[in-house]
Design an enzyme around this catalytic site. Sequence first.
Site, PDB file in Angstrom:
ATOM      1  N   LYS A 113      10.116  -0.439  14.091  1.00  0.00           N
ATOM      2  CA  LYS A 113      10.193  -0.231  12.784  1.00  0.00           C
ATOM      3  C   LYS A 113      11.582   0.771  12.724  1.00  0.00           C
ATOM      4  O   LYS A 113      12.619   0.717  12.189  1.00  0.00           O
ATOM      5  CB  LYS A 113       9.233   0.171  11.720  1.00  0.00           C
ATOM      6  CG  LYS A 113       8.292  -0.878  11.368  1.00  0.00           C
ATOM      7  CD  LYS A 113       7.386  -0.176  10.328  1.00  0.00           C
ATOM      8  CE  LYS A 113       6.082  -1.106   9.862  1.00  0.00           C
ATOM      9  NZ  LYS A 113       5.080  -0.464   9.158  1.00  0.00           N
TER      10      LYS A 113
ATOM     11  N   GLY B  71      -4.626  -2.074   5.361  1.00  0.00           N
ATOM     12  CA  GLY B  71      -3.797  -3.156   4.977  1.00  0.00           C
ATOM     13  C   GLY B  71      -4.434  -4.451   5.244  1.00  0.00           C
ATOM     14  O   GLY B  71      -4.547  -5.467   4.426  1.00  0.00           O
ATOM     15  N   ARG B  72      -4.741  -4.706   6.486  1.00  0.00           N
ATOM     16  CA  ARG B  72      -5.407  -6.078   6.996  1.00  0.00           C
ATOM     17  C   ARG B  72      -6.748  -6.136   6.406  1.00  0.00           C
ATOM     18  O   ARG B  72      -7.436  -7.364   6.719  1.00  0.00           O
ATOM     19  CB  ARG B  72      -5.420  -5.962   8.689  1.00  0.00           C
ATOM     20  CG  ARG B  72      -5.816  -4.811   9.137  1.00  0.00           C
ATOM     21  CD  ARG B  72      -5.592  -5.209  10.648  1.00  0.00           C
ATOM     22  NE  ARG B  72      -5.959  -3.819  11.422  1.00  0.00           N
ATOM     23  CZ  ARG B  72      -5.304  -2.799  11.530  1.00  0.00           C
ATOM     24  NH1 ARG B  72      -4.264  -2.462  10.758  1.00  0.00           N
ATOM     25  NH2 ARG B  72      -5.892  -1.766  12.049  1.00  0.00           N
TER      26      ARG B  72
ATOM     27  N   GLU C  44      -4.192  -6.597  15.518  1.00  0.00           N
ATOM     28  CA  GLU C  44      -3.579  -5.273  14.714  1.00  0.00           C
ATOM     29  C   GLU C  44      -4.695  -4.282  14.969  1.00  0.00           C
ATOM     30  O   GLU C  44      -4.474  -3.085  15.278  1.00  0.00           O
ATOM     31  CB  GLU C  44      -2.866  -5.436  13.495  1.00  0.00           C
ATOM     32  CG  GLU C  44      -2.019  -4.220  13.188  1.00  0.00           C
ATOM     33  CD  GLU C  44      -1.091  -4.427  11.866  1.00  0.00           C
ATOM     34  OE1 GLU C  44      -0.207  -4.876  11.677  1.00  0.00           O
ATOM     35  OE2 GLU C  44      -1.988  -3.900  10.820  1.00  0.00           O
TER      36      GLU C  44
ATOM     37  N   HIS D 172      -4.579 -33.444  18.704  1.00  0.00           N
ATOM     38  CA  HIS D 172      -3.300 -34.273  19.059  1.00  0.00           C
ATOM     39  C   HIS D 172      -1.980 -33.158  19.479  1.00  0.00           C
ATOM     40  O   HIS D 172      -0.885 -33.635  19.392  1.00  0.00           O
ATOM     41  CB  HIS D 172      -2.951 -35.223  17.939  1.00  0.00           C
ATOM     42  CG  HIS D 172      -3.983 -36.184  17.577  1.00  0.00           C
ATOM     43  ND1 HIS D 172      -3.793 -37.261  18.268  1.00  0.00           N
ATOM     44  CD2 HIS D 172      -5.142 -35.900  16.748  1.00  0.00           C
ATOM     45  CE1 HIS D 172      -5.049 -38.029  17.598  1.00  0.00           C
ATOM     46  NE2 HIS D 172      -5.618 -37.266  16.667  1.00  0.00           N
TER      47      HIS D 172
ATOM     48  N   LYS E 122       0.647  -1.379  -0.032  1.00  0.00           N
ATOM     49  CA  LYS E 122      -0.080  -0.030   0.080  1.00  0.00           C
ATOM     50  C   LYS E 122       0.859   1.267  -0.239  1.00  0.00           C
ATOM     51  O   LYS E 122       0.697   2.015  -0.711  1.00  0.00           O
ATOM     52  CB  LYS E 122      -0.777  -0.149   1.169  1.00  0.00           C
ATOM     53  CG  LYS E 122      -1.694   0.915   1.294  1.00  0.00           C
ATOM     54  CD  LYS E 122      -2.814   0.919   2.572  1.00  0.00           C
ATOM     55  CE  LYS E 122      -3.587   2.250   2.900  1.00  0.00           C
ATOM     56  NZ  LYS E 122      -4.311   1.973   3.974  1.00  0.00           N
TER      57      LYS E 122
ATOM     58  N   GLU F 236      10.567  -4.780   4.188  1.00  0.00           N
ATOM     59  CA  GLU F 236      10.577  -6.301   3.780  1.00  0.00           C
ATOM     60  C   GLU F 236      10.390  -6.243   2.336  1.00  0.00           C
ATOM     61  O   GLU F 236      10.931  -7.057   1.464  1.00  0.00           O
ATOM     62  CB  GLU F 236       9.507  -6.856   4.563  1.00  0.00           C
ATOM     63  CG  GLU F 236       9.996  -7.102   6.146  1.00  0.00           C
ATOM     64  CD  GLU F 236       9.294  -6.172   6.948  1.00  0.00           C
ATOM     65  OE1 GLU F 236       9.200  -4.802   6.369  1.00  0.00           O
ATOM     66  OE2 GLU F 236       9.098  -6.294   8.173  1.00  0.00           O
TER      67      GLU F 236
HETATM   68  O1  F6P Z   1       3.537  -3.090   9.898  1.00  0.00           O
HETATM   69  C1  F6P Z   1       2.046  -3.220   9.821  1.00  0.00           C
HETATM   70  C2  F6P Z   1       1.720  -2.789   8.494  1.00  0.00           C
HETATM   71  O2  F6P Z   1       1.427  -1.383   8.264  1.00  0.00           O
HETATM   72  C3  F6P Z   1       0.230  -3.470   8.258  1.00  0.00           C
HETATM   73  O3  F6P Z   1      -0.821  -2.988   8.642  1.00  0.00           O
HETATM   74  C4  F6P Z   1       0.438  -3.768   6.619  1.00  0.00           C
HETATM   75  O4  F6P Z   1      -0.607  -4.595   6.230  1.00  0.00           O
HETATM   76  C5  F6P Z   1       1.641  -4.002   6.268  1.00  0.00           C
HETATM   77  O5  F6P Z   1       2.372  -3.451   7.177  1.00  0.00           O
HETATM   78  C6  F6P Z   1       2.175  -4.057   4.999  1.00  0.00           C
HETATM   79  O6  F6P Z   1       2.047  -2.629   4.403  1.00  0.00           O
HETATM   80  P1  F6P Z   1       2.207  -1.945   2.970  1.00  0.00           P
HETATM   81  O7  F6P Z   1       1.201  -2.794   2.271  1.00  0.00           O
HETATM   82  O8  F6P Z   1       2.356  -0.840   3.027  1.00  0.00           O
HETATM   83  O9  F6P Z   1       3.667  -2.728   2.406  1.00  0.00           O
END
Ligand code: F6P
Length: 539
Positions: A506, A269-270, A355, A386, A209, A215
């Site tokens: 972060k 995002g979620r 979150e 189990h 987003k 990452e």
């Molecule tokens: O670190 C949390 C977050 O902001 C989430 O809410 C989001 O889904 C994820 O990182 C990834 O964010 P982006 O889509 O901006 O890379």
Amino acid sequence: MALPNVNPTTTASWKKLMHHFTDAQHLKMKDLFAEDTARADKFTINWDDFYVDFSKNRITEETFKYLLQLADEVKLKEAIESQFSGEKINKTEGRAVLHTALRAPETATVIVDGANVIPEVYKVKRKIETFTNQVVNGDRKGYTGKTFTHVVNIGIGGSDLGPAMVVDALQFYKNHLTTLFVSNVDGDHVNEVIKKLNPETTLFVIVSKTFTTQETISNANTIKSWFLESASENDIAKHFVAVSTNLDAVKSFGVDANNVFPMWDWVGGRFSLWSAVGLSISLALGYSNYASLLEGAHKMDVHFKTADFDKNIPVVLGLISIWYNNFFKAESEAVIPYSQYLNQFATYLQQGIMESNGKSVDRNGDAIDYETGTLIWGEPGTNSQHAFFQLIHQGTKLIPADFIGFVKSLHGNQDHQDKLISNYLAQTEALLNGKTKAEVIEEGTLDTIVPFKVFEGNKPTNTIFINKLTPESLGKLIAMYEHKIYVQGIIWNIFSYDQFGVELGKQLASKILKEFSGEAKNQHDNSTSNLLKYYKQNS
Ligand code: F6P
């Protein structure tokens, strides 16, 4: 109109619940079933292809009445209306929250900042459909003229968990494309995926987003470098597409403007798998299955918006969860799907639930003195039977659990299905009834062993029985939990749609990273200093 702002503990219903709890905490569900042979009929919601039985809970009609009053007193109805209508209920970020608009029909009108967002939503859907068809049919080709065989989704959090869970859950409906996911900044993750790829036949979907997430950008760059070992810069446009709100950053990465799928700041995002973030889902399952997923979610939206609260699945599940969280002080909830397809479901829900509602400040910005948020965890049954079921059955902790099952199996092996469902039903029955000392003795157990074999029972469960796992029913199920999150956030008087709690770590990580390269020197506590030293000496 702002969200209602009611401290739940000041309401009359909360006080009634407190008072009621002094007796209700001793309720034995077994007795409740014995007293009322129609109990399950009263506490079951039969909606569409969902059969939701919440009778195996430590509630009476009185409890249910007060919980429903609580929903009224915190003005849940108005809050639902505010969300659906596009009001900026994500106040701390100044945004509307409209994942529901992404699955609304084309005829709907949802106004944000004076404009109807639905035409734009459908424009992007058409783009997803066209692109999906081109890739799946083989019309779109890689830089050497070969058709695509693999799709790699590069994203993290909401840009990974939703698509990864849905593609796995609906693998029965999948097409020939192999779909892989890279999320972790752990370089071993991306390298293990790269090992499986041929650059000529792989399509990369970068999903972010913000397009600033460490990452995702690191993984995208690593993959781009690997790709350029065999292809040229001009070939990037054929193999890399992006989903983002940050169109400038996407462009400077090298993605062709035609291959960018926009999203909007009113999609959290979620909650974003319903937007172009779901592109990998569409590619993996075909657009019509993706559309069915959205259609299912929309049906749940309509149910949530229109059903009376006593017959409203997300509302009822949210209220029951409040009962355990805030009155019984249960710390966690388990989600146990009796379907191996839903292997990643609890992991997916962890982001959505924790979150969103992991907050300790109310909508006034004041510290909260009641419990919010629930720890969510789970694994499919029967595997989990189990593994951790011993603790649920005989441990000291109260763990309310959702048991999700499907009446029909997808491959139609009735022998396995009967065994699966017998376990599904037996577990909630065992959790309800337990096994008394007298029953254990009657089994001929040695006196000294008797206490170890007694099951207290009285462990609460919801049974969510769905006809069949399809794109549509999965859409309903996901939306059901999304709405439950909102119900609880409203009752707890918190903002569910920001996530500032993920920022501090972060920020510190980027400071520490600069220390590794010698660009900065920071002060740390003694423990962190020693750990840094240890890493530098040994890496
Ligand atoms: O670190 C949390 C977050 O902001 C989430 O809410 C989001 O889904 C994820 O990182 C990834 O964010 P982006 O889509 O901006 O890379």
